[in-house]
Design an enzyme around this catalytic site. Structure first.
Site, PDB file in Angstrom:
ATOM      1  N   LEU A 188      84.057  36.989 -16.071  1.00  0.00           N
ATOM      2  CA  LEU A 188      83.807  36.270 -14.816  1.00  0.00           C
ATOM      3  C   LEU A 188      82.449  36.690 -14.257  1.00  0.00           C
ATOM      4  CD1 LEU A 188      87.271  36.312 -13.024  1.00  0.00           C
ATOM      5  CD2 LEU A 188      86.427  34.875 -14.892  1.00  0.00           C
TER       6      LEU A 188
ATOM      7  N   ARG B 176      75.081  40.044  -1.273  1.00  0.00           N
ATOM      8  CA  ARG B 176      74.662  41.350  -0.740  1.00  0.00           C
ATOM      9  C   ARG B 176      73.530  41.999  -1.536  1.00  0.00           C
ATOM     10  NH1 ARG B 176      79.786  44.818  -0.301  1.00  0.00           N
ATOM     11  NH2 ARG B 176      80.806  43.183  -1.506  1.00  0.00           N
TER      12      ARG B 176
ATOM     13  N   TYR C  28      84.492  41.461 -16.069  1.00  0.00           N
ATOM     14  CA  TYR C  28      83.661  41.044 -14.943  1.00  0.00           C
ATOM     15  C   TYR C  28      82.192  41.344 -15.246  1.00  0.00           C
ATOM     16  CZ  TYR C  28      88.190  40.621 -12.948  1.00  0.00           C
ATOM     17  OH  TYR C  28      89.486  40.232 -12.751  1.00  0.00           O
TER      18      TYR C  28
ATOM     19  N   GLU D  50      96.921  41.928  -2.612  1.00  0.00           N
ATOM     20  CA  GLU D  50      95.537  42.077  -2.167  1.00  0.00           C
ATOM     21  C   GLU D  50      95.514  42.795  -0.822  1.00  0.00           C
ATOM     22  OE1 GLU D  50      92.668  41.141  -4.039  1.00  0.00           O
ATOM     23  OE2 GLU D  50      94.389  41.285  -5.366  1.00  0.00           O
TER      24      GLU D  50
ATOM     25  N   ASN E 193      94.107  47.782  -8.537  1.00  0.00           N
ATOM     26  CA  ASN E 193      93.811  46.862  -9.624  1.00  0.00           C
ATOM     27  C   ASN E 193      92.304  46.844  -9.849  1.00  0.00           C
ATOM     28  OD1 ASN E 193      93.854  44.626 -11.396  1.00  0.00           O
ATOM     29  ND2 ASN E 193      93.604  43.214  -9.664  1.00  0.00           N
TER      30      ASN E 193
ATOM     31  N   LYS F 205      45.938  51.644 -31.075  1.00  0.00           N
ATOM     32  CA  LYS F 205      46.639  50.354 -31.137  1.00  0.00           C
ATOM     33  C   LYS F 205      46.569  49.857 -32.565  1.00  0.00           C
ATOM     34  CE  LYS F 205      45.358  46.471 -31.215  1.00  0.00           C
ATOM     35  NZ  LYS F 205      44.654  45.190 -31.158  1.00  0.00           N
TER      36      LYS F 205
ATOM     37  N   ALA G 126      35.300  63.490 -30.289  1.00  0.00           N
ATOM     38  CA  ALA G 126      35.596  63.043 -28.926  1.00  0.00           C
ATOM     39  C   ALA G 126      34.798  61.793 -28.572  1.00  0.00           C
ATOM     40  CB  ALA G 126      35.264  64.157 -27.942  1.00  0.00           C
TER      41      ALA G 126
ATOM     42  N   TYR H 251      37.012  44.042 -30.880  1.00  0.00           N
ATOM     43  CA  TYR H 251      37.178  42.714 -30.290  1.00  0.00           C
ATOM     44  C   TYR H 251      35.807  42.162 -29.967  1.00  0.00           C
ATOM     45  CZ  TYR H 251      39.156  39.218 -27.075  1.00  0.00           C
ATOM     46  OH  TYR H 251      39.521  38.053 -26.454  1.00  0.00           O
TER      47      TYR H 251
END
Ligand code: UD1
Ligand code: CA
Length: 456
Positions: free
Chosen positions: A8, A15, A100, A152, A167, A349, A378, A385
């Protein structure tokens, strides 16, 4: 025993104060609903039906790839009405398991016990004793302890409100009987809804056995109605995953400061420091150590590798005995062989780095293959690119790259070559030779710095 699952998920989630339907909110990197579906994975169910609400069309849209049946509940008339929407698609001989979409931490093992307790003929309820049962339906038992019905909270009298066994809403029942019971429901109650819970008294009336099963832990049956509860479930999930790792033999510096958002496999004597986040599929070899505040997503790490603090590694394979970080960024497609060192402020990458090579400081190496025993100084940058396309850099075995070098790809550096510091390499560099591109150093004897003019 043939099994159909009904989840369900038609709640509006008012809320949450969100534009996103509640069951699409993420918990540990997956939607609430996906957690529930994942928990049903080991049950061997024949079908999963998800009941979504009016205005909740985003739910089937977002999760379109799942092998489930979507059922719309056009009007939200109660839990009994919601389950009834899915029943036309379920054969009488099946057992129906009702779950649920906003109760995300339910465990497969608990569901296995619940379905077994239903036994194909009976009704089985997942119930739990709570110190404060406010808001829940109460389990009403007779003098012999047998379940009579569920009441309930809003329909309960004072004595019933004192009952602490509640329940959870999760139940298993034979589809044929459920079809009959749901057809007989009315909405003559405090909320004017068709209560799924009313089937319990009907089962009792027909002499159908009603069993109860308790979850392994209370958090399994706790829902998400607002963002406070969402954060609480996130914490429960975090603790649960931390316990799993501890049981599997992993040392955690602090079980409250680790986040596991996907399946993790860890070898022996792995050590994870605080603030480690493991996302997607992560595999850690024996004796791997991960330093503080490091994120690993879809990563395989070989034995005896150490990853130092504040590193971020995604979609990568890291070999054995490597040393990565601190502050390393390893991006998708990267593969490091054994004994590779990647130091601080290095970004990789789609780089394949062979055994024993070192990129220790302040470098960007992308779309590059690096051979064995290469030392990259370094500040080395691969210019991969050109503004339109990506190009590869190939650096063969035993190359030494001096600091502050740029490789303007495509470019190849032959085995054993040395690149002089400060070079911009635009053409292939031959094996075994020193290549450099550098303006000659000059000295201007007697040159004087300018001085400030005196003010008048
Ligand atoms: C329900 C149970 C109650 C139990 C509690 C546990 C009933 C009548 N009561 O009460 O005994 O203690 O859950 O949390 O079943 N839903 C739909 N369509 C509907 C109505 C509900 O999909 O028409 C879904 C909601 O999205 C929610 C779940 O069912 O996920 C429970 O609905 P809710 O109305 O919150 O039931 P409770 O009043 O909490
Ligand atoms: Ca509720």
């Amino acid at each position: 025993m043939a099994l159909s699952i009904v989840i369900l998920a038609a709640g509006q989630g008012t809320r949450m104060r969100s534009d996103l339907p509640k069951v699409l909110h993420p918990l540990a990197g997956r939607t609430l609903l996906e957690h529930v579906i994942a928990a049903t994975g080991g049950l061997g169910a024949d079908a999963v039906h998800i009941v979504y609400g009016h205005g909740g069309a985003l739910v089937p849209e977002r999760l379109a790839g799942l092998a489930v049946t979507w059922v719309e509940q056009r009007e939200r008339l109660g839990t009994g009405h919601a389950v009834a929407q899915a029943l036309p698609g379920i054969p009488d001989a099946h057992t129906v398991l009702v779950l649920y979409g906003d109760v995300p931490l339910i465990e497969t093992q608990t569901l296995v016990r619940l379905v077994a307790a239903a036994g194909g003929r009976g009704l089985a309820l997942l119930t739990v004793e709570l110190p404060d049962p406010t808001g829940y339906g109460r389990i009403v038992r007779d003098g012999t302890g047998a379940v009579r019905r569920i009441v309930e909270e809003k329909d309960a009298g004072p004595a019933e409100r004192g009952l602490r066994e509640v329940n959870t809403g999760i139940l298993a029942a034979p589809a044929g009987a459920l079809r009959r019971w749901l057809a007989a429901l009315d909405c003559d109650n405090a909320q004017g809804e068709y209560y799924l819970t009313d089937v319990v008294a009907m089962a009792v009336g027909e002499g159908v056995p009603v069993a109860t099963v308790a979850p392994g832990a209370v958090e399994e049956v706790q829902g998400v109605n607002d963002r406070i509860q969402l954060a609480e479930r996130e914490r429960d999930h975090r603790r649960r995953e931390a316990r799993r790792l501890l049981r599997a033999g992993v040392t955690l510096a602090d079980p409250d400061r680790i986040d596991v958002r996907g399946p993790v496999r860890a070898g022996r004597d792995v050590i994870l420091d605080v603030g480690v986040i493991l996302e997607g599929e992560v595999e850690l070899g024996d004796r791997v150590r991960v330093g503080p505040y490091t994120l690993l997503r879809n990563v395989h790490v070989g034995a005896d590798t150490e990853i130092l603090s504040h590193s971020r590694i995604e979609d990568a394979v890291i070999g054995a005995r490597c040393r990565i970080g601190p502050f390393a960024r390893v991006r998708p497609g990267t593969e490091l062989a054994a004994e590779v060192h990647i130091g601080n402020f290095v970004e990789l990458k789609n780089a394949q780095v062979d055994a024993g090579s070192k990129i220790n400081h302040l470098s960007y190496v992308g779309d590059t293959s690096v051979g064995k025993r290469v030392n990259i100084g370094a500040g080395t940058i691969t210019c991969n690119y050109d503004g339109a396309n990506k190009h590869r850099t190939v650096i063969e075995d035993d190359v030494f790259v001096g600091s502050d070098t740029q490789f303007v790809a495509p470019v190849r550096v032959g085995a054993g070559a040395t690149i002089g510091a400060g070079s911009t390499i635009t053409r292939d560099a031959p094996a075994g030779e020193l290549t450099l591109s550098r303006a000659p150093q000059q000295t201007r004897p007697g040159w004087k710095r300018p001085v400030k003019k005196p003010r008048d």
